[in-house]
Scaffold this motif. Structure first.
Motif, PDB file in Angstrom:
ATOM      1  N   GLU A 122       4.786  -7.008  10.185  1.00 24.09           N
ATOM      2  CA  GLU A 122       5.908  -7.708  10.027  1.00 24.09           C
ATOM      3  C   GLU A 122       6.834  -7.237   9.718  1.00 24.09           C
ATOM      4  OE1 GLU A 122       5.079  -5.384   5.782  1.00 24.09           O
ATOM      5  OE2 GLU A 122       5.902  -3.546   6.613  1.00 24.09           O
ATOM      6  N   HIS A 123       7.800  -6.281  11.398  1.00 26.38           N
ATOM      7  CA  HIS A 123       8.651  -6.104  10.994  1.00 26.38           C
ATOM      8  C   HIS A 123       9.939  -7.649  12.319  1.00 26.38           C
ATOM      9  CE1 HIS A 123       8.663  -1.596   9.784  1.00 26.38           C
ATOM     10  NE2 HIS A 123       8.946  -2.746   8.755  1.00 26.38           N
ATOM     11  N   HIS A 179       2.635   1.891   9.374  1.00 27.39           N
ATOM     12  CA  HIS A 179       3.862   1.953  10.119  1.00 27.39           C
ATOM     13  C   HIS A 179       3.719   3.368  11.161  1.00 27.39           C
ATOM     14  CE1 HIS A 179       5.707  -1.323   8.142  1.00 27.39           C
ATOM     15  NE2 HIS A 179       5.296  -0.671   7.188  1.00 27.39           N
ATOM     16  N   THR A 191      10.969   5.934   5.044  1.00 30.74           N
ATOM     17  CA  THR A 191      11.686   5.358   6.289  1.00 30.74           C
ATOM     18  C   THR A 191      12.811   6.642   5.967  1.00 30.74           C
ATOM     19  OG1 THR A 191      11.467   3.425   6.023  1.00 30.74           O
ATOM     20  CG2 THR A 191      13.648   3.549   7.610  1.00 30.74           C
ATOM     21  N   ARG A 195       6.355   7.118  -1.365  1.00 30.09           N
ATOM     22  CA  ARG A 195       6.736   5.876  -0.550  1.00 30.09           C
ATOM     23  C   ARG A 195       7.882   5.387  -0.156  1.00 30.09           C
ATOM     24  NH1 ARG A 195       6.683   2.671   2.552  1.00 30.09           N
ATOM     25  NH2 ARG A 195       5.073   1.491   3.458  1.00 30.09           N
ATOM     26  N   ASN A 207       5.533   6.096  13.055  1.00 31.95           N
ATOM     27  CA  ASN A 207       7.146   6.372  13.452  1.00 31.95           C
ATOM     28  C   ASN A 207       7.073   7.873  14.315  1.00 31.95           C
ATOM     29  OD1 ASN A 207       9.439   5.993  11.502  1.00 31.95           O
ATOM     30  ND2 ASN A 207       7.553   4.969  11.119  1.00 31.95           N
ATOM     31  N   LYS A 222      10.116   3.218  15.614  1.00 28.52           N
ATOM     32  CA  LYS A 222       8.711   2.593  14.783  1.00 28.52           C
ATOM     33  C   LYS A 222       7.899   1.045  15.192  1.00 28.52           C
ATOM     34  CE  LYS A 222      12.340   2.980  10.967  1.00 28.52           C
ATOM     35  NZ  LYS A 222      11.411   3.658  10.524  1.00 28.52           N
ATOM     36  N   PHE A 227       2.316   6.048   7.870  1.00 22.63           N
ATOM     37  CA  PHE A 227       2.157   5.228   6.711  1.00 22.63           C
ATOM     38  C   PHE A 227       2.391   3.812   6.223  1.00 22.63           C
ATOM     39  CE2 PHE A 227       6.007   4.101   6.219  1.00 22.63           C
ATOM     40  CZ  PHE A 227       7.338   5.048   7.479  1.00 22.63           C
ATOM     41  N   HIS A 279       1.613  -0.511   4.666  1.00 20.69           N
ATOM     42  CA  HIS A 279       0.747  -0.650   3.345  1.00 20.69           C
ATOM     43  C   HIS A 279      -1.051  -0.912   3.558  1.00 20.69           C
ATOM     44  CE1 HIS A 279       4.981  -1.981   2.653  1.00 20.69           C
ATOM     45  NE2 HIS A 279       4.634  -2.393   4.554  1.00 20.69           N
ATOM     46  N   LEU A 299      14.168  -3.495  11.748  1.00 27.35           N
ATOM     47  CA  LEU A 299      13.675  -2.495  12.085  1.00 27.35           C
ATOM     48  C   LEU A 299      12.909  -2.639  13.934  1.00 27.35           C
ATOM     49  CD1 LEU A 299      12.309  -1.028   9.069  1.00 27.35           C
ATOM     50  CD2 LEU A 299      14.247  -0.464  10.103  1.00 27.35           C
TER      51      LEU A 299
HETATM   52  C1  2HG Z   1       8.051   0.564   4.865  1.00 24.29           C
HETATM   53  O1  2HG Z   1       6.962  -0.261   3.963  1.00 24.29           O
HETATM   54  C2  2HG Z   1       9.521  -0.636   5.835  1.00 24.29           C
HETATM   55  O2  2HG Z   1       8.586   0.827   4.194  1.00 24.29           O
HETATM   56  C3  2HG Z   1       9.306   0.543   6.697  1.00 24.29           C
HETATM   57  O3  2HG Z   1       8.578  -1.613   6.292  1.00 24.29           O
HETATM   58  C4  2HG Z   1       8.802   0.917   7.586  1.00 24.29           C
HETATM   59  O4  2HG Z   1      10.181   3.037   8.108  1.00 24.29           O
HETATM   60  C5  2HG Z   1       9.308   2.137   8.683  1.00 24.29           C
HETATM   61  O5  2HG Z   1       8.738   2.195   9.647  1.00 24.29           O
END
Ligand code: 2HG
Ligand code: FAD
Ligand code: ZN
Length: 449
Positions: free
Chosen positions: A405-406, A374, A323, A319, A376, A334, A365, A367, A79
């Motif tokens: 993480e990406h 994240h 994306t 959840r 967006n 992102k 959204f 973790h 991403l």
């Molecule tokens: C997630 O946690 C992914 O769903 C994608 O890392 C995050 O789309 C995203 O920004």
């Protein structure tokens, strides 16, 4: 670097991997040059599909000798445009697909770098072991790509990122040398941990060809709960309470209201907890049904709960479809960030305000158990990075990371200096020069020019 595949290049690749795996047909090559979001496009000289570590090493040696760049591509689910080539050969790892055998006593398995995450989960299913890393792109993302990005995902709160679940690795360095450490010793302090260095190196130091994974014991019983809360501050406080009190906690995710609304619309359903400022998704897993433990920790809060597989999957859809739901609405920018938990609520407020000022839609959204959000953005043109810059500077000013993480990829390298000092960047460059002296592995990724 040649701008078109030269006859030499094509002949050399074909001699190493066979003509059918050295591809120059523009239609096929063209299908490997765009990132998953559709925001970033590149170009490639050729696509090469090796099937053994020996073939990978020969390709790298030839390219190093001739100054030809290589972009390694696994599932191309990056991403941050990490696998988008620029005037390079795309090296596809999916042919490196050996699986197993599983060591049932050690709880370890060796797999090829091109094996998908879903295939690893399937390979260990029913053994009493599980692989502790999981993420939404599981059907396409490869284990090699996950090592290269030090992928996180939805179980980090319990099992850590890829780095914590990697016990050994095999890779081809930029010189063409093969380093292999797949013996699987749980304790092995014999110097530099090269596997850990490859984690998060984004294909710039070596091409991972195989890995030895640490497995975790599996649990028979699971419960998933969706819990609505008034705002992000309450979500953070509840997340802390759950981490302190639920020893079987397996996932702890958050969806801020606009993100919840967009995913509910995408799923053609109504958003649960319509008035909530944020919704937590909590999963617990144990040998005995953890529902009561979780209910006690939630202390009378209203929750939607499921213990059966189909019901849990239905709740996870809110959840895991985020994306896709946002991607259907437009081409997103992102920004995968982490901020200290204490700064999280104010950060979300500030990002929402920035979005309003710039007429952008903002969906947040992530973790929450790991402080990873994240962000967006929809609205700015693909190459308009003004709002990205403001958000990332805000992250850094609050003591956060511009990539949780990406990774950095091509998308964020101009901002790496926000998190890394000149001395750190200099050390990065010296490591790179030592392991990839010709500078052919993923140029344009991670390291600023
Ligand atoms: C997630 O946690 C992914 O769903 C994608 O890392 C995050 O789309 C995203 O920004
Ligand atoms: P690619 O996209 O092909 O490559 C990623 C980077 O790794 C590139 O720089 C590439 O050159 C390099 N690379 C690939 N293979 C190798 C190799 N064998 N050796 C050396 N370098 C290599 N990420 C998370 O961390 N957590 C999530 O929860 C998460 N969820 C996602 C959900 C969706 C729907 C999508 C589309 C993506 C998600 N991601 C997530 C991002 C992505 O799946 C991860 O970054 C994943 O690790 C990439 O794997 P890949 O095989 O697709 O790698
Ligand atoms: Zn994520």
């Amino acid at each position: 670097v040649p701008s078109l595949p030269t006859p030499d290049l094509v002949a050399a690749l074909a001699a190493i991997v066979g003509a059918e795996h050295a591809i120059v047909d523009p239609d096929i090559v063209g299908s490997y040059v765009t990132d998953w979001t559709g925001r970033f496009h590149g170009d490639a000289l050729a696509v090469v599909r090796p099937h053994t570590v020996g073939e990978v090493a020969e390709v790298v040696r030839w390219c190093a000798a001739h100054g030809v760049a290589i972009t390694t591509q696994g599932g191309n689910t990056s991403l941050v445009a990490g696998a988008v080539p620029q005037q390079s050969v795309v090296l596809l790892t999916r042919g490196l697909n050996d699986v197993g055998p599983l060591d049932p006593d050690a709880g370890q398995i060796t797999v090829g770098a091109g094996v998908t995450l879903a295939a690893v989960h399937a390979a260990v299913a029913g053994s009493g072991w599980e692989f502790g890393v999981d993420l939404g792109a599981r059907d396409t993302a490869t284990i090699g790509g996950m090592v290269a990005t030090n992928a996180g995902g939805i179980r980090v709160v319990r099992h850590g990122t890829m780095r914590a679940n990697l016990i050994g690795s095999e890779a081809v360095l930029g010189t063409g040398d093969v380093i292999s450490h797949l013996g699987g010793l749980a304790k092995d302090n014999t110097g530099y941990e090269l596997g850990a260095l490859l984690c998060g190196s984004e294909g710039t130091l070596g091409i991972v060809t195989a890995v030895r994974l640490r497995l975790v014991r599996s649990f028979a019983e699971r419960v998933v709960a969706l819990v609505g809360v008034a705002n992000v501050a309450e979500a953070v406080a509840l997340a802390g309470h759950l981490r302190r009190t639920v020893d079987s906690l397996d996932a702890l995710e958050v969806m801020v209201a606009p993100a919840m609304a967009v995913v509910a619309e995408h799923l053609a359903t109504s958003a649960p907890f319509a008035d909530a400022g944020a919704v937590l998704l909590v999963e617990a897993a144990a040998d005995h049904d953890p529902t009561e433990t979780l209910a006690a920790a939630l202390n009378g809060r209203e929750a939607i709960v499921a213990t059966d597989r189909a019901g849990r999957a239905r709740l996870w859809r809110y959840r895991e479809s985020q994306t896709e739901a946002i991607g259907r609405r437009g081409v997103p920018h992102k920004l995968d960030v982490s901020v200290p938990l204490a700064a999280t609520a104010a950060f979300v407020d500030d990002v929402m305000a920035l979005g309003r000022e710039h007429s952008a839609e903002v969906f947040v959204f992530g973790h929450l158990g790991d402080g990873n959000l994240h962000v967006n953005l929809l609205g700015p043109a693909p190459d308009d990075e003004r709002l990205d810059e403001l958000v990332l500077r805000l992250v850094a000013s609050r003591g956060g990371s511009i990539s949780a993480e990406h990774g950095i990829g091509r998308a964020k390298r101009q901002w790496l200096h926000l998190n890394r000092s000149p001395a750190e960047l200099d050390a990065f460059r010296r490591v790179k020069a030592a392991l990839d002296p010709a500078g052919i592995l993923n140029p344009g990724v991670l390291l600023p020019d």
